[in-house]
Design a protein around this motif. Structure first.
Motif, short mmCIF file in Angstrom:
data_model
loop_
_atom_site.label_atom_id
_atom_site.label_comp_id
_atom_site.label_asym_id
_atom_site.label_seq_id
_atom_site.Cartn_x
_atom_site.Cartn_y
_atom_site.Cartn_z
N GLY A 33 6.50 19.02 -13.80
CA GLY A 33 5.15 19.75 -13.67
C GLY A 33 3.94 19.29 -12.89
O GLY A 33 2.80 19.52 -12.55
N GLU A 34 3.44 17.62 -13.83
CA GLU A 34 2.33 16.88 -13.24
C GLU A 34 3.04 15.63 -12.23
O GLU A 34 4.36 15.00 -12.50
CB GLU A 34 2.22 16.01 -14.76
N ARG A 35 1.67 15.83 -11.07
CA ARG A 35 1.91 15.11 -10.35
C ARG A 35 1.30 13.17 -10.68
O ARG A 35 -0.13 13.72 -11.27
CB ARG A 35 1.52 14.79 -9.65
N TYR A 36 2.05 12.18 -10.21
CA TYR A 36 1.83 10.87 -10.48
C TYR A 36 1.55 9.43 -9.15
O TYR A 36 2.88 10.12 -8.62
CB TYR A 36 2.26 10.55 -11.08
N LEU A 37 0.96 8.68 -8.92
CA LEU A 37 1.16 8.21 -7.89
C LEU A 37 1.19 6.43 -8.22
O LEU A 37 0.30 6.30 -9.23
CB LEU A 37 -0.44 8.55 -7.40
N GLY A 38 2.28 5.98 -7.67
CA GLY A 38 2.38 4.35 -7.51
C GLY A 38 2.12 4.12 -6.84
O GLY A 38 0.89 4.58 -6.09
N PRO A 43 6.25 -5.94 -3.94
CA PRO A 43 7.51 -5.53 -3.97
C PRO A 43 7.87 -6.69 -3.46
O PRO A 43 9.27 -7.81 -3.93
CB PRO A 43 8.07 -4.06 -3.50
N ARG A 44 7.71 -7.43 -2.26
CA ARG A 44 8.62 -8.64 -1.76
C ARG A 44 8.70 -9.95 -2.50
O ARG A 44 9.47 -10.28 -2.41
CB ARG A 44 8.31 -8.20 0.08
N ALA A 45 7.12 -9.25 -3.50
CA ALA A 45 6.95 -11.11 -3.74
C ALA A 45 7.58 -10.55 -5.38
O ALA A 45 8.31 -11.76 -5.29
CB ALA A 45 5.43 -11.07 -3.87
N ALA A 46 7.87 -9.48 -5.83
CA ALA A 46 8.82 -10.11 -6.63
C ALA A 46 9.76 -10.79 -6.32
O ALA A 46 11.11 -10.96 -7.37
CB ALA A 46 8.51 -8.06 -7.21
N GLU A 64 0.76 -1.05 0.23
CA GLU A 64 -0.17 0.14 -0.03
C GLU A 64 0.96 1.34 -0.32
O GLU A 64 -0.25 2.47 0.26
CB GLU A 64 -0.80 -0.34 1.50
N GLU A 65 2.13 1.27 0.04
CA GLU A 65 2.52 1.73 -0.17
C GLU A 65 2.31 3.02 -1.60
O GLU A 65 2.55 2.17 -2.55
CB GLU A 65 4.61 1.68 -0.33
N ARG A 66 2.75 4.79 -1.74
CA ARG A 66 2.18 5.16 -2.61
C ARG A 66 2.88 6.26 -2.99
O ARG A 66 3.02 7.91 -2.78
CB ARG A 66 0.98 5.46 -2.33
N PRO A 67 3.86 5.72 -3.87
CA PRO A 67 5.16 6.84 -4.27
C PRO A 67 4.48 7.82 -5.05
O PRO A 67 3.69 7.69 -6.12
CB PRO A 67 6.04 5.64 -4.83
N GLN A 68 5.05 9.06 -4.88
CA GLN A 68 4.49 10.44 -6.01
C GLN A 68 5.61 10.76 -6.69
O GLN A 68 6.81 10.44 -6.38
CB GLN A 68 4.54 11.61 -4.52
N ILE A 69 5.26 10.43 -7.69
CA ILE A 69 6.35 11.04 -8.57
C ILE A 69 6.29 11.98 -9.38
O ILE A 69 4.75 13.10 -9.71
CB ILE A 69 6.25 9.46 -10.08
#
Length: 261
Positions: A191-196, A205-208, A182-187
């Motif tokens: 000038g645009e913002r995206y949410l990972g 990510p740990r399963a990967a 549920e971590e949501r990195p902000q990219i």
């Protein structure tokens, strides 16, 4: 089945295109891998033909968007070579890069060896072997003109579309106590913002990371202490161009950024 001379020759072709920033339509039929095993054999030859040393591993196509991007059904492992690692906050050249995307990723530095064994590693076992977690950005590319149609075996031979890699500082926070799903990195880009979203990375990510350890196990390879594994993009690949600056804020886990020229 490709013999050792064909494997070496195929690797040399791909490395030359990598060094020159050029592309090819496909490997010559006599050098073309027909399955994952042959693809990985060609990739392994990078360790003797590429200029850098093995720095770690990447996983391509851990998200549905990533799988669609290169037209494969599941993840592919690739090598990160030391000469492709660029410093956090510095600039990456776009010369010869046709894929032209940036990917914010969770990366792990391994703290102790995970050697081949009969039984698959569990997620908990692999996570227990991690030393540090890092925010990262991968800048993939392919040596194939039409990487969408190159096919799984050739893309594995092509080092799973590895190109450039940016590793951020190790997280100071207790990342083991966090729900990485549920971590949501902000990219930030132009000038645009995206949410990972952590769940985009094979669901977790740990399963990967565990997938990578077991993929190497199946190849008879050890995931070694000190190696870095970047686990795949947590956001659909973001189009980049010269002059751009891509930054990813992973909150308590830290930040990472790169410019493009």
């Amino acid at each position: 089945m490709l013999d050792k001379d064909q494997i070496a020759a195929a690797s040399q072709v791909l490395v030359k295109h990598w060094r020159d920033g050029t592309k090819l339509e496909a490997l010559d039929a006599r050098l073309r891998p027909q399955n994952r095993a042959e693809g990985y054999a060609i990739q392994a030859a990078l360790e003797t033909t590429a200029p850098g040393k093995l720095f770690g591993w990447k996983i391509a196509a851990t998200s549905e968007a990533g799988q669609k991007h290169i037209n494969v059904a599941g993840p592919l492992a690739g090598r990160i070579m030391s000469d492709t690692v660029i410093a956090d906050g510095s600039t990456a050249s776009m010369k010869g890069n046709e894929m032209r995307v940036g990917e914010p990723e969770f990366a792990f530095r391994i703290g102790r060896d995970l050697p081949p064994r009969a039984a698959p590693y569990t997620v908990d076992e692999v996570v227990a072997a991690v030393a540090t977690l890092h925010p990262a950005i991968e800048i993939p590319d392919s040596r194939f003109v039409d990487f969408v149609s190159a096919g799984e075996a050739q893309l594995i031979a092509d080092n799973a579309c590895a190109h450039l890699f940016v590793l951020g500082a190790a997280a100071n926070a207790d990342w083991r106590a966090l729900d990485l799903v549920e971590e949501r990195p902000q990219i930030t880009l132009r000038g645009e913002r995206y949410l990972g979203h952590g769940k985009n990375v094979l669901g977790d990510p740990r399963a990967a990371l565990a997938w990578l350890a077991n993929e190497l196990r199946g190849l008879g390879l050890t995931l070694r202490a000190g190696e870095v594994v970047t686990t795949g993009t947590c956001h659909p690949p973001l189009p980049i161009q010269a002059g751009d600056h891509l930054a990813a804020d992973f909150g308590a886990l830290g930040k990472v950024s790169v410019g493009f020229v």
